[in-house]
Scaffold this motif. Structure first.
Motif, mmCIF file in Angstrom:
data_model
loop_
_atom_site.group_PDB
_atom_site.id
_atom_site.type_symbol
_atom_site.label_atom_id
_atom_site.label_comp_id
_atom_site.label_asym_id
_atom_site.label_seq_id
_atom_site.Cartn_x
_atom_site.Cartn_y
_atom_site.Cartn_z
ATOM 1 N N LYS A 42 30.265 -71.383 -30.463
ATOM 2 C CA LYS A 42 29.815 -71.156 -31.842
ATOM 3 C C LYS A 42 29.183 -72.418 -32.421
ATOM 4 O O LYS A 42 28.107 -72.362 -33.044
ATOM 5 C CB LYS A 42 31.008 -70.705 -32.695
ATOM 6 C CG LYS A 42 30.760 -70.642 -34.194
ATOM 7 C CD LYS A 42 31.998 -70.095 -34.896
ATOM 8 C CE LYS A 42 31.902 -70.212 -36.404
ATOM 9 N NZ LYS A 42 32.157 -71.590 -36.880
ATOM 10 N N GLU A 43 29.829 -73.549 -32.202
ATOM 11 C CA GLU A 43 29.297 -74.808 -32.751
ATOM 12 C C GLU A 43 27.935 -75.143 -32.149
ATOM 13 O O GLU A 43 27.036 -75.629 -32.849
ATOM 14 C CB GLU A 43 30.301 -75.937 -32.498
ATOM 15 C CG GLU A 43 31.564 -75.799 -33.346
ATOM 16 C CD GLU A 43 32.665 -76.776 -32.936
ATOM 17 O OE1 GLU A 43 32.483 -77.477 -31.906
ATOM 18 O OE2 GLU A 43 33.695 -76.815 -33.632
ATOM 19 N N GLU A 99 25.440 -72.946 -33.853
ATOM 20 C CA GLU A 99 25.253 -73.363 -35.247
ATOM 21 C C GLU A 99 24.335 -74.571 -35.353
ATOM 22 O O GLU A 99 23.610 -74.722 -36.344
ATOM 23 C CB GLU A 99 26.612 -73.667 -35.888
ATOM 24 C CG GLU A 99 27.412 -72.410 -36.201
ATOM 25 C CD GLU A 99 28.800 -72.715 -36.727
ATOM 26 O OE1 GLU A 99 29.331 -71.897 -37.500
ATOM 27 O OE2 GLU A 99 29.367 -73.772 -36.351
ATOM 28 N N GLN A 132 23.719 -69.004 -38.401
ATOM 29 C CA GLN A 132 24.889 -68.987 -39.276
ATOM 30 C C GLN A 132 25.816 -67.851 -38.857
ATOM 31 O O GLN A 132 25.363 -66.747 -38.533
ATOM 32 C CB GLN A 132 24.471 -68.820 -40.731
ATOM 33 C CG GLN A 132 23.665 -69.992 -41.267
ATOM 34 C CD GLN A 132 23.366 -69.870 -42.741
ATOM 35 O OE1 GLN A 132 23.479 -68.792 -43.322
ATOM 36 N NE2 GLN A 132 22.963 -70.976 -43.363
#
Length: 397
Positions: A202-203, A206, A211
């Motif tokens: 996820k990071e 991102e 988002q």
């Protein structure tokens, strides 16, 4: 002799026809499909923007080309209304007219349909799903129309942080769009990844600008007079979107099988020979639940097609499922996943690298049963690790 009939013109149906023709060039083949039977690889849809491919470039051949190439009769825009297994006969409908079609062997390659959430609001009918080339054309048209209408942000809201949702988000974000992904789960790919890997994945996404709005779901989508749509979430938050895409998962098409007395569970139930409980009726692809296992990925389809082609050609062959890792098409966070069997208790061991991590799933005997490779360094171990994992369905002796 009656023909072999394949219901469905997706990757499973066409791959089976191609494999069968390698073994038997003469036996009559008939394919029946409810659409235009254009041949294409569905996995290419979720990264076609970054690949600079328009829908016409994704198509590999129309029905006429495929019929000639595979020496096969293809009935397009034709619905199978009933299967009469005792008579080895189908009832078809085309342009409001009914007819029958006999078969010697029948293959259900009917795929899966997108799961749709019940969402209120006057914009809910405009939610896109992409499960076919036709769907993808409509989605691309909306993206392009958004550009013509000077939607400077090109905001795309994606429902679902699973494999397809994340692939589309990566593709859109890399091509000048602003992607927001919504999911009830606390992390993306929550069913495939352990939490610490999902967090790192996820990071990485991102960092590209994608988002995530997680732990909530969409309640309402309303048309906005000047700014596309207002997406209202269960947590009270609202988002503006120019295009909304639903990618919350697929559900195997089992309705036709059920009406014919074919056993179903999540999918159409088959044994390792891909036989259903009805004589001379088989299932393959995203609709097939083989020995209790449902694997809607490319490699299982290839394994099924090769085995079933041999069986149809007279050499009974069970499908063999070796360990088959899945490569997720998210270049911003290169990821390969080999899910461990659901019925096996596992523990995770993790090695971290500067550009990612390797997580191994081992059972209580210390046997490697699955793994997750995040990043380029970990990805290099794909082949060596795959060889250590036991077959999901062993090769028959």
């Amino acid at each position: 002799m009656q023909p072999i009939v394949i219901i469905g013109s997706g990757m499973a149906g066409y791959t089976l026809a191609r494999e069968f023709r390698k073994l038997d060039s003469e036996h009559e083949l008939v394919m029946i499909c409810a659409d235009d039977a254009i041949n294409y690889a569905k996995p290419t849809l979720s990264n076609a923007l970054a690949g600079n491919k328009v829908p016409d470039q994704i198509a590999l051949g129309d029905a006429n080309k495929m019929a000639t190439q595979l020496n096969m009769r293809i009935e397009t825009d034709t619905w199978v209304k009933e299967i009469h297994s005792d008579q080895h006969e189908l009832v078809l409908e085309k342009n409001g007219q009914h007819s029958t079609q006999g078969y010697s062997k029948l293959i259900l390659a009917v795929g899966a349909n997108p799961i749709r959430l019940a969402i209120s609001g006057d914009g809910s009918d405009d939610i896109h799903v992409v499960n076919s080339l036709t769907d993808y054309r409509a989605f691309r048209d909306s993206l392009e129309n958004c550009g013509k209408e000077n939607c400077s942000d090109k905001r795309v809201v994606i429902l679902g942080a699973g494999l397809i949702g994340c692939e589309f988000a990566n593709d859109l974000q890399n091509t000048g769009h602003k992607a927001t992904v919504i999911d009830l789960a606390p992390l993306p790919l929550g069913r495939l990844l352990p939490a610490h890997v999902a967090t790192a994945f996820k990071e990485n996404l991102e960092e590209t600008g994608i988002q995530f709005v997680l732990g909530t779901t969409v309640e309402r989508i309303s048309k906005h007079e000047k700014q596309g749509y207002i997406v209202t979430l269960a947590n009270g938050q609202s988002l503006l979107a120019d295009v909304v895409l639903s990618a919350i998962g697929l559900q195997p098409n089992i309705a036709l099988a059920k009406t014919a007395g074919i056993h179903t569970s999540r999918g159409v139930l088959t044994n390792a020979l891909l036989e259903t409980n009805q004589a001379n009726i088989y299932a393959i692809g995203d609709c097939a639940e083989v020995n209790g296992t449902l694997l809607p990925y490319v490699m299982p389809i290839m394994q099924q097609a090769r085995a079933l082609a041999k069986t149809l050609a007279g050499q009974k062959t069970s499908v063999h499922y070796p360990a088959m890792p899945v490569a997720v098409k998210t270049p911003a966070a290169p990821l390969t996943v080999l899910p461990a069997p659901l019925d096996v208790e596992i523990e995770w061991e993790t090695e971290e690298y500067d550009d990612g991590m390797l997580a191994k799933a081992t059972d209580n005997q210390g046997t490697l049963r699955g793994f997750v490779l995040l990043g380029p360094t970990a990805g290099k171990q794909r082949l060596s690790l795959t060889k250590l994992v036991p077959d999901l369905i062993p090769a028959s002796v």
